[in-house]
Design a protein around this motif. Structure first.
Motif, PDB file in Angstrom:
ATOM      1  N   LEU A 207     -12.433  -5.522   4.331  1.00 29.38           N
ATOM      2  CA  LEU A 207     -11.517  -6.666   4.383  1.00 29.38           C
ATOM      3  C   LEU A 207     -10.813  -6.728   5.738  1.00 29.38           C
ATOM      4  O   LEU A 207     -10.666  -7.812   6.324  1.00 29.38           O
ATOM      5  CB  LEU A 207     -10.482  -6.566   3.256  1.00 29.38           C
ATOM      6  CG  LEU A 207      -9.428  -7.687   3.203  1.00 29.38           C
ATOM      7  CD1 LEU A 207     -10.097  -9.038   2.984  1.00 29.38           C
ATOM      8  CD2 LEU A 207      -8.403  -7.413   2.106  1.00 29.38           C
ATOM      9  N   THR A 208     -10.412  -5.573   6.248  1.00 29.01           N
ATOM     10  CA  THR A 208      -9.734  -5.520   7.547  1.00 29.01           C
ATOM     11  C   THR A 208     -10.659  -5.967   8.671  1.00 29.01           C
ATOM     12  O   THR A 208     -10.238  -6.667   9.607  1.00 29.01           O
ATOM     13  CB  THR A 208      -9.214  -4.098   7.829  1.00 29.01           C
ATOM     14  OG1 THR A 208      -8.391  -3.662   6.740  1.00 29.01           O
ATOM     15  CG2 THR A 208      -8.391  -4.056   9.106  1.00 29.01           C
ATOM     16  N   ILE A 209     -11.931  -5.586   8.600  1.00 26.10           N
ATOM     17  CA  ILE A 209     -12.895  -6.012   9.611  1.00 26.10           C
ATOM     18  C   ILE A 209     -13.052  -7.527   9.592  1.00 26.10           C
ATOM     19  O   ILE A 209     -13.065  -8.182  10.643  1.00 26.10           O
ATOM     20  CB  ILE A 209     -14.257  -5.329   9.393  1.00 26.10           C
ATOM     21  CG1 ILE A 209     -14.167  -3.845   9.755  1.00 26.10           C
ATOM     22  CG2 ILE A 209     -15.350  -5.997  10.234  1.00 26.10           C
ATOM     23  CD1 ILE A 209     -15.427  -3.065   9.487  1.00 26.10           C
TER      24      ILE A 209
ATOM     25  N   LYS B  39     -12.326   2.508  25.855  1.00 27.72           N
ATOM     26  CA  LYS B  39     -12.430   2.001  24.487  1.00 27.72           C
ATOM     27  C   LYS B  39     -12.755   3.136  23.508  1.00 27.72           C
ATOM     28  O   LYS B  39     -12.254   3.154  22.381  1.00 27.72           O
ATOM     29  CB  LYS B  39     -13.495   0.902  24.408  1.00 27.72           C
ATOM     30  CG  LYS B  39     -13.059  -0.417  25.039  1.00 27.72           C
ATOM     31  CD  LYS B  39     -14.142  -1.474  24.942  1.00 27.72           C
ATOM     32  CE  LYS B  39     -13.689  -2.788  25.574  1.00 27.72           C
ATOM     33  NZ  LYS B  39     -14.733  -3.834  25.545  1.00 27.72           N
ATOM     34  N   PHE B  40     -13.585   4.073  23.951  1.00 27.84           N
ATOM     35  CA  PHE B  40     -13.861   5.248  23.127  1.00 27.84           C
ATOM     36  C   PHE B  40     -12.581   6.055  22.897  1.00 27.84           C
ATOM     37  O   PHE B  40     -12.348   6.560  21.794  1.00 27.84           O
ATOM     38  CB  PHE B  40     -14.923   6.132  23.793  1.00 27.84           C
ATOM     39  CG  PHE B  40     -16.337   5.739  23.468  1.00 27.84           C
ATOM     40  CD1 PHE B  40     -17.084   6.474  22.562  1.00 27.84           C
ATOM     41  CD2 PHE B  40     -16.930   4.635  24.073  1.00 27.84           C
ATOM     42  CE1 PHE B  40     -18.386   6.116  22.258  1.00 27.84           C
ATOM     43  CE2 PHE B  40     -18.231   4.268  23.776  1.00 27.84           C
ATOM     44  CZ  PHE B  40     -18.965   5.009  22.865  1.00 27.84           C
TER      45      PHE B  40
ATOM     46  N   VAL C 237      -8.218   6.783  14.987  1.00 31.35           N
ATOM     47  CA  VAL C 237      -8.664   7.487  13.782  1.00 31.35           C
ATOM     48  C   VAL C 237      -7.839   8.764  13.593  1.00 31.35           C
ATOM     49  O   VAL C 237      -7.547   9.172  12.462  1.00 31.35           O
ATOM     50  CB  VAL C 237     -10.186   7.781  13.844  1.00 31.35           C
ATOM     51  CG1 VAL C 237     -10.515   8.976  14.713  1.00 31.35           C
ATOM     52  CG2 VAL C 237     -10.753   7.982  12.440  1.00 31.35           C
ATOM     53  N   GLY C 238      -7.433   9.398  14.716  1.00 31.89           N
ATOM     54  CA  GLY C 238      -6.537  10.553  14.614  1.00 31.89           C
ATOM     55  C   GLY C 238      -5.163  10.136  14.110  1.00 31.89           C
ATOM     56  O   GLY C 238      -4.549  10.825  13.278  1.00 31.89           O
ATOM     57  N   ALA C 239      -4.664   8.989  14.611  1.00 32.96           N
ATOM     58  CA  ALA C 239      -3.369   8.469  14.163  1.00 32.96           C
ATOM     59  C   ALA C 239      -3.389   8.145  12.670  1.00 32.96           C
ATOM     60  O   ALA C 239      -2.379   8.309  11.969  1.00 32.96           O
ATOM     61  CB  ALA C 239      -2.997   7.230  14.968  1.00 32.96           C
ATOM     62  N   ALA C 240      -4.536   7.683  12.169  1.00 35.36           N
ATOM     63  CA  ALA C 240      -4.650   7.380  10.737  1.00 35.36           C
ATOM     64  C   ALA C 240      -4.449   8.643   9.899  1.00 35.36           C
ATOM     65  O   ALA C 240      -3.803   8.599   8.840  1.00 35.36           O
ATOM     66  CB  ALA C 240      -6.017   6.764  10.449  1.00 35.36           C
ATOM     67  N   PHE C 241      -4.986   9.770  10.373  1.00 34.64           N
ATOM     68  CA  PHE C 241      -4.791  11.031   9.648  1.00 34.64           C
ATOM     69  C   PHE C 241      -3.327  11.446   9.677  1.00 34.64           C
ATOM     70  O   PHE C 241      -2.795  11.947   8.678  1.00 34.64           O
ATOM     71  CB  PHE C 241      -5.686  12.127  10.248  1.00 34.64           C
ATOM     72  CG  PHE C 241      -7.003  12.270   9.536  1.00 34.64           C
ATOM     73  CD1 PHE C 241      -7.771  11.163   9.218  1.00 34.64           C
ATOM     74  CD2 PHE C 241      -7.488  13.527   9.176  1.00 34.64           C
ATOM     75  CE1 PHE C 241      -8.977  11.283   8.551  1.00 34.64           C
ATOM     76  CE2 PHE C 241      -8.697  13.658   8.505  1.00 34.64           C
ATOM     77  CZ  PHE C 241      -9.443  12.539   8.193  1.00 34.64           C
ATOM     78  N   LEU C 242      -2.651  11.240  10.812  1.00 32.06           N
ATOM     79  CA  LEU C 242      -1.226  11.568  10.880  1.00 32.06           C
ATOM     80  C   LEU C 242      -0.408  10.637   9.994  1.00 32.06           C
ATOM     81  O   LEU C 242       0.648  11.014   9.480  1.00 32.06           O
ATOM     82  CB  LEU C 242      -0.737  11.479  12.331  1.00 32.06           C
ATOM     83  CG  LEU C 242      -1.290  12.551  13.290  1.00 32.06           C
ATOM     84  CD1 LEU C 242      -0.660  12.391  14.668  1.00 32.06           C
ATOM     85  CD2 LEU C 242      -1.036  13.956  12.745  1.00 32.06           C
TER      86      LEU C 242
ATOM     87  N   MET D 133      -7.540   3.114  10.666  1.00 28.62           N
ATOM     88  CA  MET D 133      -8.892   3.599  10.943  1.00 28.62           C
ATOM     89  C   MET D 133      -9.804   2.462  11.412  1.00 28.62           C
ATOM     90  O   MET D 133     -10.608   2.628  12.326  1.00 28.62           O
ATOM     91  CB  MET D 133      -9.502   4.215   9.676  1.00 28.62           C
ATOM     92  CG  MET D 133      -9.125   5.650   9.432  1.00 28.62           C
ATOM     93  SD  MET D 133     -10.121   6.287   8.074  1.00 28.62           S
ATOM     94  CE  MET D 133      -9.901   8.048   8.324  1.00 28.62           C
ATOM     95  N   THR D 134      -9.673   1.320  10.775  1.00 31.46           N
ATOM     96  CA  THR D 134     -10.535   0.182  11.093  1.00 31.46           C
ATOM     97  C   THR D 134     -10.261  -0.352  12.485  1.00 31.46           C
ATOM     98  O   THR D 134     -11.183  -0.799  13.184  1.00 31.46           O
ATOM     99  CB  THR D 134     -10.357  -0.935  10.044  1.00 31.46           C
ATOM    100  OG1 THR D 134     -10.571  -0.393   8.736  1.00 31.46           O
ATOM    101  CG2 THR D 134     -11.350  -2.066  10.280  1.00 31.46           C
ATOM    102  N   VAL D 135      -9.006  -0.302  12.935  1.00 33.53           N
ATOM    103  CA  VAL D 135      -8.686  -0.689  14.315  1.00 33.53           C
ATOM    104  C   VAL D 135      -9.459   0.210  15.279  1.00 33.53           C
ATOM    105  O   VAL D 135     -10.041  -0.259  16.263  1.00 33.53           O
ATOM    106  CB  VAL D 135      -7.165  -0.587  14.579  1.00 33.53           C
ATOM    107  CG1 VAL D 135      -6.862  -0.831  16.058  1.00 33.53           C
ATOM    108  CG2 VAL D 135      -6.405  -1.588  13.717  1.00 33.53           C
ATOM    109  N   GLY D 136      -9.493   1.503  14.978  1.00 34.73           N
ATOM    110  CA  GLY D 136     -10.270   2.432  15.788  1.00 34.73           C
ATOM    111  C   GLY D 136     -11.749   2.111  15.758  1.00 34.73           C
ATOM    112  O   GLY D 136     -12.435   2.167  16.785  1.00 34.73           O
ATOM    113  N   GLU D 137     -12.254   1.753  14.578  1.00 32.77           N
ATOM    114  CA  GLU D 137     -13.668   1.394  14.444  1.00 32.77           C
ATOM    115  C   GLU D 137     -14.018   0.194  15.317  1.00 32.77           C
ATOM    116  O   GLU D 137     -15.062   0.176  15.986  1.00 32.77           O
ATOM    117  CB  GLU D 137     -14.000   1.089  12.984  1.00 32.77           C
ATOM    118  CG  GLU D 137     -15.458   0.705  12.763  1.00 32.77           C
ATOM    119  CD  GLU D 137     -15.757   0.180  11.364  1.00 32.77           C
ATOM    120  OE1 GLU D 137     -16.941   0.020  11.042  1.00 32.77           O
ATOM    121  OE2 GLU D 137     -14.795  -0.082  10.617  1.00 32.77           O
TER     122      GLU D 137
END
Length: 491
Positions: free
Chosen positions: A339-341, A365-366, A373-378, A404-408
């Motif tokens: 949904l976020t994508i 960008k990488f 994705v690291g921030a999502a875990f925090l 996480m999806t922002v990172g993706e």
């Protein structure tokens, strides 16, 4: 991965695009429906008590199995692309892949215990390996190189993927959790069956795209090469499956074996390409620049693909699921990514367009992808703090998937592009296969990492992994200028 000649006459029967795009849109939508629907409840089924209709497997083993399944899918994608290019053509690979996927879900829908689960997952890995890399190639095969509709066509196709991913947990997840696990797996089988019916009906609109292999094996070698490849593959599956089901190897041993394979294969690929005398110095430099980007991709997927295991467990075991008197199925959280994508992908695309030459370069960008994705875990740790020791608030946990999806969206779209740009000419196809081994490696290693997770130590687990990942993002940023220099002008 493979595409053949373009459909003979330009078509405009699907929102101004070739009619074949509708065939592939709905085929992939239903395939992703089946994949994400099954994946949303797989961990729950594996570790649920036998009295609750599950298999009663220890949680850590169950979560590892889910990770290994994802790793295996990406590894067989390399083989599926080769079979389409050299043996059967992309159209046939997609059809037969869908048939095998459907039977895999049927196996999971049957109450046969560990035996039918192992058989079902093996079939799903084989089928997805055939279908997934080739259906995307067929999309490209619908357009000529000069056709300005190509990028828009892929955007429409990508929406089909995420529409299926969004709907799957809502349907299969709800049936699995509320009616019975096997009903959820059955819904996934029905979804793939609908996709096959639609593909069979609409296949005529694909024209000559992917109708045959683009680089067929010589007739005199075809039987020998194919026979040897099939023989090795069948022997590997039979031996590994037999040892697992019989208990000699066990699920734990199976996880360990596939984790090792997922880590070793990329190393072999890089060694072979770097040691080749057929590549130039510039190509070797670009390949060296690709190594940290490959490792960043593997690290990203190590965390990102914990959505169906550790994060699914948090949703089910430690989240307040009662919302205004309605008990939200835990599997619904698996819909948030898709949904976020759907919402953010156009926003990100517009942002890059607006920034133009001022947008971050590929290594940067990488860095963004790994950071988020690291921030999502925090954020999981913060969510637990906000809960004051109680269960996670549903909105707080939902935001983990959004971050996480922002990172993706920062890393995933440029990963495939970087692979094509940095690939040595003589290894162009193999470098694309190498790219798919990055998420395989990430999930394979992740299957080992999740053994350290439990609901009780979640703050330590997510905190340490999150901080370590952000540290890797900073390290990548520090070396981004050197990486860019080795890319020799590639943006």
């Amino acid at each position: 991965m493979s595409s053949s000649t373009v459909a003979d006459a330009p078509q405009k029967g699907f929102f101004g695009h070739p009619r074949g795009l509708s065939t592939l849109f709905f085929t992939e939508m239903w395939e992703r429906f089946s994949y994400y629907g099954m994946r949303a409840i797989l961990a729950y089924y594996l570790y649920a008590a036998v009295s609750e209709g599950g298999l009663g497997i220890p949680e850590s083993t169950a979560l590892s199995v889910v990770g290994i399944y994802g790793a295996s899918v990406y590894m067989t994608g390399v083989v599926g692309g080769w079979l389409a290019d050299r043996v059967m053509g992309a159209q046939s690979a997609v059809f037969y892949g869908g048939v095998v996927i459907m039977f895999g879900h049927i196996c999971l829908a049957l109450p046969g215990g560990v035996a039918t689960v192992v058989l079902g997952l093996v079939l799903l890995v084989i089928g997805t390996g055939l279908l997934k890399p080739n259906v995307s190639g067929l999309v490209g095969g619908l357009y000529s190189e000069e056709d300005t509709r190509r990028d828009a066509g892929f955007s429409i196709y990508y929406m089909g993927i995420n529409l299926g991913g969004f709907l799957a947990p809502l349907v299969a997840g709800t049936l699995g959790e509320r009616v019975g696990w096997h009903w959820g797996f059955g819904a996934a089988a029905v979804g793939m069956a609908l996709g096959l019916v639609q593909y069979t009906y609409g296949r005529k609109y694909l024209g000559s795209a992917g109708a045959g292999p683009v680089n067929p094996l010589p007739a005199e070698h075809k039987g020998r090469v194919l026979g040897r490849a099939v023989g090795i593959g069948v022997a590997f599956v039979v031996v590994l499956g037999g040892l697992t089901v019989s208990g000699v190897l066990g699920l734990e041993g199976l996880v360990n074996v596939i984790s090792v394979i997922s880590a070793v294969l990329p190393v072999v690929y890089f060694v072979v390409m770097l040691s080749s005398k057929q590549i130039t110095k510039v190509e070797r430099d670009r390949l060296l620049a690709y190594i940290p980007l490959f490792l960043a991709t593997a690290l990203f997927f190590l965390l990102f693909e914990q959505q169906p295991n550790t994060l699914a467990n948090l949703a089910e075991a430690d989240t307040q699921l009662d919302v205004f008197g309605f008990e939200v199925p835990a599997s619904w959280f698996q819909s948030i990514n898709s949904l976020t994508i759907i919402i953010l992908a156009p926003v990100m695309a517009a942002l890059w367009m607006k920034l133009g030459n001022r947008q971050p370069n590929t290594p940067q960008k990488f860095v963004g992808g790994v950071f988020f994705v690291g921030a999502a875990f925090l954020w999981v740790v913060l969510s637990k703090v906000v809960a004051g020791g109680d269960k996670h608030l549903p909105l707080m946990l939902a935001l983990v998937f959004v971050i996480m999806t922002v990172g993706e969206l920062m890393l995933s779209p440029v990963g495939l592009s970087a692979s094509t740009k940095l690939a040595p000419k003589v290894f162009a196809s193999q470098t694309m296969g190498l790219y798919f081994l990055a998420p395989a490696m990430g999930q394979g290693l992740g299957a080992q990492l999740v053994k350290a997770y439990s609901v009780d130590n979640q703050e330590v687990y997510f905190g340490i992994v999150g901080v370590a990942t952000i540290a890797c993002a900073v390290l990548l940023l520090v070396f981004s200028k050197s990486i860019k220099r080795y890319m020799h002008g590639v943006l």
